[in-house]
Design an enzyme around this catalytic site. Structure first.
Site, PDB file in Angstrom:
ATOM      1  CE  LYS A  20     -41.228  14.544 -68.809  1.00 28.11           C
ATOM      2  NZ  LYS A  20     -39.718  14.824 -68.975  1.00 28.11           N
ATOM      3  NE  ARG A  25     -38.539  24.664 -66.593  1.00 25.88           N
ATOM      4  CZ  ARG A  25     -38.246  23.394 -67.272  1.00 25.88           C
ATOM      5  NH1 ARG A  25     -38.664  22.527 -66.842  1.00 25.88           N
ATOM      6  NH2 ARG A  25     -37.041  23.636 -68.283  1.00 25.88           N
ATOM      7  NE  ARG A 113     -30.349  12.196 -72.013  1.00 22.22           N
ATOM      8  CZ  ARG A 113     -31.557  12.457 -71.531  1.00 22.22           C
ATOM      9  NH1 ARG A 113     -32.253  11.618 -70.757  1.00 22.22           N
ATOM     10  NH2 ARG A 113     -32.243  13.642 -71.886  1.00 22.22           N
ATOM     11  CD  GLN A 166     -33.478  18.903 -69.352  1.00 20.79           C
ATOM     12  OE1 GLN A 166     -32.262  18.060 -68.779  1.00 20.79           O
ATOM     13  NE2 GLN A 166     -34.540  18.502 -69.622  1.00 20.79           N
ATOM     14  CG  ASP A 317     -39.117  16.825 -75.745  1.00 20.64           C
ATOM     15  OD1 ASP A 317     -38.096  16.247 -75.856  1.00 20.64           O
ATOM     16  OD2 ASP A 317     -39.489  17.236 -74.586  1.00 20.64           O
TER      17      ASP A 317
END
Length: 425
Positions: A20, A25, A113, A166, A317
């Site tokens: 993903k 990207r 967030r 990010q 993650d």
């Protein structure tokens, strides 16, 4: 969804799903480069589908049938995808499409967030972004500007990545297309460093498309360069592979072939192969696949002799996978580098703590240890794909479990339950 872990001696092949992170990207690069993406093994995850749909709409603004069309709706909903919202925040603010003002928003959880540090960096290079609710969080209204000067007034752009890497990736992907980037420009990483492998992945994908870019500690230097229209092949997703590592670790004699993976991958979560050696899982590169096998511990070595300490600062993650594995094996894990997990699709430390105590064990913010033989637990996915997938292999130890909202896995691994069928009866 009820899961019965009836097969502890499996030999399976997992096709996995395209990364993903790589897919998103590559799609952004094609958008900034102005060419149609030619991407093999593009992720089928919900996040990637959503990003592609929105980018297609931006490139075809006269299409009235697309519900995400910003010209007709002015509202772009990124749902619970932090990557999509953060990447689009830069694209809509300083990228090639700035024809009209629009609102960028997401789910209730997405509105909790953070994006403030990215907004600050974008404002420094000329973007007009206004918060519609609490400062530092979505939704935001983005207004068109005459031009975004990029680094034309400065040789350096800075962004604080304490809360998310990010923010840096979002800026980096746009930099080759910014006005003013006709000389060497540096993106400086401020704040506490975290998830650096994801930034390095961004750089590696940009390089594949012709960008002249490299990182020197906190400074990422981009030389004047344009994206090239090349075909790109996405590697399978190493984070999704981690659930297979967990399943093999919890098996008696598990064996899995993971398609289109490389042990020397640029994906940071490829470290899972090294980490799972502690849990008795051996990894071997076999052509373009990785084969993993449950092996017996060395003579005289027991779980009590192993140090199950993990630092997730660069691999957040993987926390749900490792925590669930420790629980399933009944070993005590010690964890650090968890600070940014509260900013994910759920507060993942709190979520896993809540769920793992249902296995009649004990868990805390920094460690976990559970006992075997629990009665049928009903787990909650917390609307988080990684929580659901990390909990699933525990059925092999407990015997049977239930997971609420199990279809949330489509966010990153749509065929997860289908692929796990030989194990989780």
């Amino acid at each position: 969804m009820r899961i019965i872990g009836g097969n502890k001696n499996f030999d399976v092949t997992a096709n996995l799903v395209g990364s993903k992170s790589e897919s998103n990207r590559a799609l952004m690069i094609a958008y900034y480069g102005g060419f149609t993406p030619r991407i093999k093994n593009l992720s089928t995850s919900d996040d990637t589908k959503l990003l592609k749909e929105i980018l297609d709409s931006l490139q075809s603004p006269t299409n009235p049938t697309n519900p995400t069309n910003p010209i007709t709706s002015r509202i772009i909903n990124c749902y619970n995808s932090g990557t999509v919202l953060r990447f689009l925040l830069t694209a809509l603010s300083v990228g090639p499409w700035r024809a009209a003002s629009c609102i960028l928003t997401g789910s209730e959880r997405m509105q909790q967030r953070p994006i403030g540090d990215l907004v600050d960096a974008l404002r420094e290079i000329g973007a007009d972004i206004r918060y519609m609710g609490e400062d530092g969080f979505p939704p935001v209204e983005i207004h068109p500007v005459e031009t975004c000067h990029g680094a034309s007034m400065h040789n350096t752009i800075s962004v604080d990545i304490t809360k998310s890497s990010q923010f840096a990736s979002s800026l980096l992907l746009a930099m080759p297309s910014l006005i003013g980037m006709r000389r060497a420009t540096t993106l400086h990483l401020d704040g506490d460093l975290s998830s650096l492998p994801y930034i390095d992945m961004t750089i590696a994908v940009m390089q594949k498309f012709g960008a002249k870019i490299h990182r020197d500690d906190r400074d990422i230097v981009l030389q004047p360069s344009d994206y090239q229209d090349v075909e790109y092949c996405v590697e399978s997703d190493w984070t999704c592979a981690s659930y297979w590592y967990e399943a093999v670790a919890l098996s008696e004699n598990g064996h899995a072939r993971l398609k289109n993976l490389h042990l020397d991958s640029k994906q940071g979560d490829a470290v899972v192969a090294k980490w799972f050696e502690k849990f008795g899982v051996k990894s071997v590169q076999d052509g373009v696949d990785v084969v993993i096998t449950r092996v017996k511990p060395l003579s005289g070595v027991s779980h009590d002799d192993m140090d199950y300490s993990f630092d997730f600062i660069n691999n957040p993650d993987l926390y749900p996978t490792i925590a669930a594995t420790c629980a399933g094996l009944g070993v005590e894990g010690h964890f650090k580098g968890l600070r940014n997990l509260k900013h994910k699709e759920s507060d993942r430390v709190a979520a896993m703590t809540t769920e793992l105590v249902k296995t009649h064990g004990r868990a805390s913010q920094s460690s976990v240890q559970t006992c075997h033989g629990a009665s049928l637990p009903i787990f909650d996915s917390h609307d988080d794909h990684r929580i659901a997938m990390a909990l699933a292999p525990l059925a092999m130890k407990i015997g049977a479990i239930e997971i609420n909202d199990a279809d949330v896995v489509s966010k990153s691994y749509p065929n997860f339950w289908e692929e796990f069928t030989p194990i989780l009866k």
